[in-house]
Design a protein around this motif. Sequence first.
Motif, PDB file in Angstrom:
ATOM      1  N   SER A 166      -2.353  -9.675  -8.321  1.00  0.00           N
ATOM      2  CA  SER A 166      -3.166  -8.616  -8.942  1.00  0.00           C
ATOM      3  C   SER A 166      -4.605  -9.054  -9.199  1.00  0.00           C
ATOM      4  O   SER A 166      -5.159  -8.791 -10.259  1.00  0.00           O
ATOM      5  N   ASN A 220      -9.632   5.584  -4.373  1.00  0.00           N
ATOM      6  CA  ASN A 220      -9.915   6.989  -4.122  1.00  0.00           C
ATOM      7  C   ASN A 220     -10.119   7.209  -2.624  1.00  0.00           C
ATOM      8  O   ASN A 220     -11.014   6.619  -2.020  1.00  0.00           O
ATOM      9  N   LYS A 235      -3.604  14.334  -1.341  1.00  0.00           N
ATOM     10  CA  LYS A 235      -3.615  13.209  -2.281  1.00  0.00           C
ATOM     11  C   LYS A 235      -5.031  12.683  -2.473  1.00  0.00           C
ATOM     12  O   LYS A 235      -5.817  12.642  -1.547  1.00  0.00           O
ATOM     13  N   GLY A 275      -8.715  -2.578 -10.130  1.00  0.00           N
ATOM     14  CA  GLY A 275      -7.354  -2.175 -10.486  1.00  0.00           C
ATOM     15  C   GLY A 275      -6.502  -2.077  -9.239  1.00  0.00           C
ATOM     16  O   GLY A 275      -6.602  -2.894  -8.335  1.00  0.00           O
ATOM     17  N   LYS A 276      -5.683  -1.030  -9.174  1.00  0.00           N
ATOM     18  CA  LYS A 276      -4.847  -0.843  -7.991  1.00  0.00           C
ATOM     19  C   LYS A 276      -5.072   0.513  -7.336  1.00  0.00           C
ATOM     20  O   LYS A 276      -4.560   0.776  -6.272  1.00  0.00           O
ATOM     21  N   GLU A 277      -5.893   1.380  -7.943  1.00  0.00           N
ATOM     22  CA  GLU A 277      -6.082   2.742  -7.481  1.00  0.00           C
ATOM     23  C   GLU A 277      -7.328   2.857  -6.602  1.00  0.00           C
ATOM     24  O   GLU A 277      -8.419   2.468  -7.012  1.00  0.00           O
ATOM     25  N   THR A 320      -1.395  -2.956  -4.259  1.00  0.00           N
ATOM     26  CA  THR A 320      -0.956  -3.970  -5.216  1.00  0.00           C
ATOM     27  C   THR A 320      -0.602  -5.262  -4.496  1.00  0.00           C
ATOM     28  O   THR A 320      -0.321  -5.259  -3.305  1.00  0.00           O
ATOM     29  N   PHE A 324      -5.539   9.554  -4.244  1.00  0.00           N
ATOM     30  CA  PHE A 324      -5.511   8.101  -4.436  1.00  0.00           C
ATOM     31  C   PHE A 324      -4.382   7.460  -3.638  1.00  0.00           C
ATOM     32  O   PHE A 324      -3.344   8.078  -3.410  1.00  0.00           O
ATOM     33  N   ILE A 325      -4.603   6.186  -3.248  1.00  0.00           N
ATOM     34  CA  ILE A 325      -3.524   5.317  -2.800  1.00  0.00           C
ATOM     35  C   ILE A 325      -3.539   4.115  -3.739  1.00  0.00           C
ATOM     36  O   ILE A 325      -4.535   3.859  -4.430  1.00  0.00           O
ATOM     37  N   TYR A 326      -2.444   3.398  -3.773  1.00  0.00           N
ATOM     38  CA  TYR A 326      -2.306   2.254  -4.662  1.00  0.00           C
ATOM     39  C   TYR A 326      -2.114   0.990  -3.830  1.00  0.00           C
ATOM     40  O   TYR A 326      -1.239   0.932  -2.971  1.00  0.00           O
ATOM     41  N   ILE A 357       0.874  -1.178   0.000  1.00  0.00           N
ATOM     42  CA  ILE A 357       0.000   0.000   0.000  1.00  0.00           C
ATOM     43  C   ILE A 357       0.906   1.221   0.000  1.00  0.00           C
ATOM     44  O   ILE A 357       1.736   1.388   0.890  1.00  0.00           O
ATOM     45  N   TYR A 358       0.744   2.082  -1.017  1.00  0.00           N
ATOM     46  CA  TYR A 358       1.595   3.258  -1.095  1.00  0.00           C
ATOM     47  C   TYR A 358       0.853   4.405  -1.739  1.00  0.00           C
ATOM     48  O   TYR A 358      -0.069   4.160  -2.515  1.00  0.00           O
TER      49      TYR A 358
END
Length: 113
Positions: free
Chosen positions: A60, A86, A50, A82-84, A56, A52-54, A41-42
Amino acid sequence: MEKNYFFIILFTLMFFVPQLGFTQTRDSNLSTQQNIEGLSIYPNPVNNGKQFIYITSKNSLTKKVEIFNALGKQILSTVLIGKELNISKLSTGVYILKITESNISETRKLVIK
């Protein structure tokens, strides 16, 4: 001599039979903790501006993401394809993320500054 053999066998059975009958075994599935492989998580911590966080992982796959506040109240629940993710509606604070992928769940802390 015959009586000695009888007592030796009886004595041996008294110690080994109860141990075999009352041994405790562990279920290997219960003792092994499963983790989502390569979960990341980044950015974390996140600056307040910010959007969004991602999130992964190695596989996947589709993830169910639940966000809880510090009191344990669920703030958000969504399915992440996906990986994004909000996070624009989250204010400054510390949150707990519960991420589920392929029936394996992990919790992580998210800090928004």
